[in-house]
Scaffold this active site. Structure first.
Site, PDB file in Angstrom:
ATOM      1  NE  ARG A   6      32.028  15.124 -11.878  1.00 20.80           N
ATOM      2  CZ  ARG A   6      33.105  14.362 -12.145  1.00 20.80           C
ATOM      3  NH1 ARG A   6      33.282  13.805 -13.251  1.00 20.80           N
ATOM      4  NH2 ARG A   6      33.842  13.943 -11.363  1.00 20.80           N
ATOM      5  NE  ARG A  62      23.224  33.514 -22.013  1.00 22.40           N
ATOM      6  CZ  ARG A  62      23.887  32.344 -22.486  1.00 22.40           C
ATOM      7  NH1 ARG A  62      25.480  32.196 -22.445  1.00 22.40           N
ATOM      8  NH2 ARG A  62      23.219  31.225 -23.241  1.00 22.40           N
ATOM      9  CB  CYS A  74      18.129  25.148 -16.758  1.00 20.94           C
ATOM     10  SG  CYS A  74      18.999  26.551 -16.229  1.00 20.94           S
ATOM     11  CD  GLU A  77      20.832  16.365 -10.823  1.00 23.79           C
ATOM     12  OE1 GLU A  77      20.893  14.778 -10.668  1.00 23.79           O
ATOM     13  OE2 GLU A  77      21.654  17.075 -11.386  1.00 23.79           O
ATOM     14  NE  ARG A  89      24.598  16.569  -8.227  1.00 19.84           N
ATOM     15  CZ  ARG A  89      23.742  16.375  -7.503  1.00 19.84           C
ATOM     16  NH1 ARG A  89      22.395  16.961  -7.649  1.00 19.84           N
ATOM     17  NH2 ARG A  89      23.709  15.632  -6.449  1.00 19.84           N
ATOM     18  CE1 TYR A 107      30.418  17.438  -7.046  1.00 17.11           C
ATOM     19  CE2 TYR A 107      33.136  17.582  -7.656  1.00 17.11           C
ATOM     20  CZ  TYR A 107      31.997  17.077  -7.805  1.00 17.11           C
ATOM     21  OH  TYR A 107      31.645  16.445  -9.004  1.00 17.11           O
ATOM     22  NE  ARG A 115      33.411  11.538  -7.013  1.00 16.23           N
ATOM     23  CZ  ARG A 115      33.863  11.261  -8.480  1.00 16.23           C
ATOM     24  NH1 ARG A 115      33.035  11.456  -9.517  1.00 16.23           N
ATOM     25  NH2 ARG A 115      35.068  10.670  -8.349  1.00 16.23           N
TER      26      ARG A 115
END
Length: 122
Positions: A6, A62, A74, A77, A89, A107, A115
């Protein structure tokens, strides 16, 4: 074993260059910290908060050599009122022999608050 790696980053404004460049920076960090080989990547999901609509951040994928055939998607959220704004994200699914605890999630910018328990103490 397939592992999920992530990452998240914020942008200062919803502008195509900022969004795509931020996605590139984030993916670059994820690749470097986890030694990701594109031949071992099953897929990459990239999401944006609802306040980002200027670009597909997948364009950044790419820009990396060898990533031409990696499946990328894509999505937006869900619009949670308390969500971190202007956030991109990435979730990369890749073959890895690393233990779950050894995966290095990334992050950046204001996304560090998502996080704090995963931040490296360098």
């Amino acid at each position: 074993m397939i592992r999920g790696i992530r990452g998240a980053i914020t942008v200062s404004a919803d502008e195509e260059k900022l969004v795509v460049d931020a996605a590139e920076r984030l993916l670059s960090e994820m690749i470097n910290k986890n030694n990701i080989n594109p031949e071992e990547v099953s897929s990459v999901f990239i999401s944006v908060t609802p306040d980002i609509s200027s670009a597909f951040p997948a364009k950044a994928v790419r820009r990396f050599e060898g990533w031409d055939y990696v499946p990328v998607m894509c999505m937006q959220e869900i619009p949670v009122k308390t969500a971190l704004p202007l956030c991109v994200r990435i979730m990369a699914h890749t073959e890895s022999s690393a233990a779950q605890k050894d995966i290095r999630h990334v992050y950046l910018e204001k996304a560090v608050q998502l996080r704090p328990d995963l931040l490296e103490s360098n």
